[in-house]
Scaffold this motif. Sequence first.
Motif, PDB file in Angstrom:
ATOM      1  N   TRP A 206       0.802  -1.223   0.000  1.00  0.00           N
ATOM      2  CA  TRP A 206       0.000   0.000   0.000  1.00  0.00           C
ATOM      3  C   TRP A 206       0.840   1.281   0.000  1.00  0.00           C
ATOM      4  CZ3 TRP A 206      -4.233  -2.161   3.750  1.00  0.00           C
ATOM      5  CH2 TRP A 206      -5.213  -2.821   2.981  1.00  0.00           C
ATOM      6  N   PRO A 207       1.998   1.346   0.695  1.00  0.00           N
ATOM      7  CA  PRO A 207       2.812   2.565   0.569  1.00  0.00           C
ATOM      8  C   PRO A 207       3.249   2.823  -0.880  1.00  0.00           C
ATOM      9  CG  PRO A 207       3.501   1.309   2.474  1.00  0.00           C
ATOM     10  CD  PRO A 207       2.533   0.438   1.727  1.00  0.00           C
ATOM     11  N   LEU A 208       3.572   1.757  -1.618  1.00  0.00           N
ATOM     12  CA  LEU A 208       3.910   1.912  -3.036  1.00  0.00           C
ATOM     13  C   LEU A 208       2.704   2.430  -3.817  1.00  0.00           C
ATOM     14  CD1 LEU A 208       6.210   1.340  -5.134  1.00  0.00           C
ATOM     15  CD2 LEU A 208       5.053  -0.843  -5.562  1.00  0.00           C
ATOM     16  N   SER A 209       1.519   1.935  -3.441  1.00  0.00           N
ATOM     17  CA  SER A 209       0.291   2.373  -4.104  1.00  0.00           C
ATOM     18  C   SER A 209      -0.019   3.835  -3.790  1.00  0.00           C
ATOM     19  CB  SER A 209      -0.883   1.491  -3.680  1.00  0.00           C
ATOM     20  OG  SER A 209      -0.629   0.132  -3.967  1.00  0.00           O
ATOM     21  N   ILE A 210       0.374   4.291  -2.601  1.00  0.00           N
ATOM     22  CA  ILE A 210       0.187   5.702  -2.255  1.00  0.00           C
ATOM     23  C   ILE A 210       1.030   6.578  -3.189  1.00  0.00           C
ATOM     24  CG2 ILE A 210       0.701   7.461  -0.508  1.00  0.00           C
ATOM     25  CD1 ILE A 210      -0.111   5.424   1.625  1.00  0.00           C
ATOM     26  N   VAL A 233      -5.879   4.276   5.020  1.00  0.00           N
ATOM     27  CA  VAL A 233      -4.863   3.318   4.558  1.00  0.00           C
ATOM     28  C   VAL A 233      -3.871   3.020   5.678  1.00  0.00           C
ATOM     29  CG1 VAL A 233      -2.985   2.925   2.918  1.00  0.00           C
ATOM     30  CG2 VAL A 233      -5.082   4.046   2.161  1.00  0.00           C
ATOM     31  N   ALA A 234      -3.373   4.049   6.330  1.00  0.00           N
ATOM     32  CA  ALA A 234      -2.389   3.859   7.398  1.00  0.00           C
ATOM     33  C   ALA A 234      -2.986   3.085   8.573  1.00  0.00           C
ATOM     34  CB  ALA A 234      -1.857   5.206   7.867  1.00  0.00           C
ATOM     35  N   THR A 235      -4.243   3.363   8.898  1.00  0.00           N
ATOM     36  CA  THR A 235      -4.897   2.642   9.999  1.00  0.00           C
ATOM     37  C   THR A 235      -5.005   1.156   9.689  1.00  0.00           C
ATOM     38  OG1 THR A 235      -6.184   4.615  10.586  1.00  0.00           O
ATOM     39  CG2 THR A 235      -7.004   2.488  11.379  1.00  0.00           C
ATOM     40  N   GLN A 236      -5.414   0.843   8.462  1.00  0.00           N
ATOM     41  CA  GLN A 236      -5.501  -0.571   8.092  1.00  0.00           C
ATOM     42  C   GLN A 236      -4.122  -1.226   8.055  1.00  0.00           C
ATOM     43  OE1 GLN A 236      -8.087  -1.875   4.965  1.00  0.00           O
ATOM     44  NE2 GLN A 236      -9.528  -0.175   5.221  1.00  0.00           N
TER      45      GLN A 236
END
Length: 319
Positions: A206-210, A233-236
Amino acid sequence: MKGHAATASTNAAVGGASAADRPWDRFVGRVGAYVALTKPRVIELLLVATIPTMILAADGFPSFWLVLATLIGGYASAGSSGVFNCYIDRDIDSQMKRTKRRPLATGEISGRAALIFGSILGVFSLAWFWFVVNPLSSILTAGAILLYVVGYSLILKRRTSQNIVWGGAAGCMPVLIGWAAVTNKVEWPAILLFLVIFFWTPPHYWPLSIKFRGDYAAAGVPMLPVVASDRTVATQMIGYTIAMVAATIVLWPVAGLSPVYGVSAILLGAWFTWSCIQLLRRAGHPERGKLDAMRVFHGSITYLSALFVMIAVDVILPW
């Protein structure tokens, strides 16, 4: 003098063109394009988890030839999945800056050639595992290919924001395959290692997706960072990270590992969890600084690599 200069310039241009068109250079370029289709950088990380898993399963060093055979089959199967994924995603790859140079997106390799190549790799990997390693590893390999190609690439990727969560299960299969290669069974330590990678995948990807959310949005791929806020996103990510760390700690007694692994797992888990918490804090308070999601992405690779290295070290060294 001008005539000599023009002649020299012309000869250099002709020489350069002929060098670029040499059969060997064309061959090397074509081989490189096919290798790129297999996504070798992704495979590298998957194989990093396989060797420590095999060491844990064997309670020491397994046969060198068994490890080599498992890595060959693993590269072929993961490469096959990567080729099919590139074929399925060739339309959206051409719209994304990160992927627009992939050989199928540029037309360097045709769709038909990619399908043949991916099929050859897949059939080879299944036959290789069946006859060289054992049938169970071949069956698990077939499941991994189906999960990635059908489950993730064809069904989930373009339909749900949780695509990488369930599609990521394919990336967990190398630990099951490595364990089965040694023991011809799937046992609880292997299942826990599967869960470690399963829960690790969202906070890794997800960080790459951000960072590339604009690309995904333009291509119509509903990655979670495209459809949800950075805070969500960060919470999940934190939730998945806590589950991942719990799995690494449960592995400690189940696999009979020493406190050296246990303490390492706790410290590594605390470090990576804190990096996700920092991402959440920056997402909620932009004034605290740049989101810097890629730091978490690179940190996730360091985390998983270090964790699996400690598993191998714990088994090999006499504590």
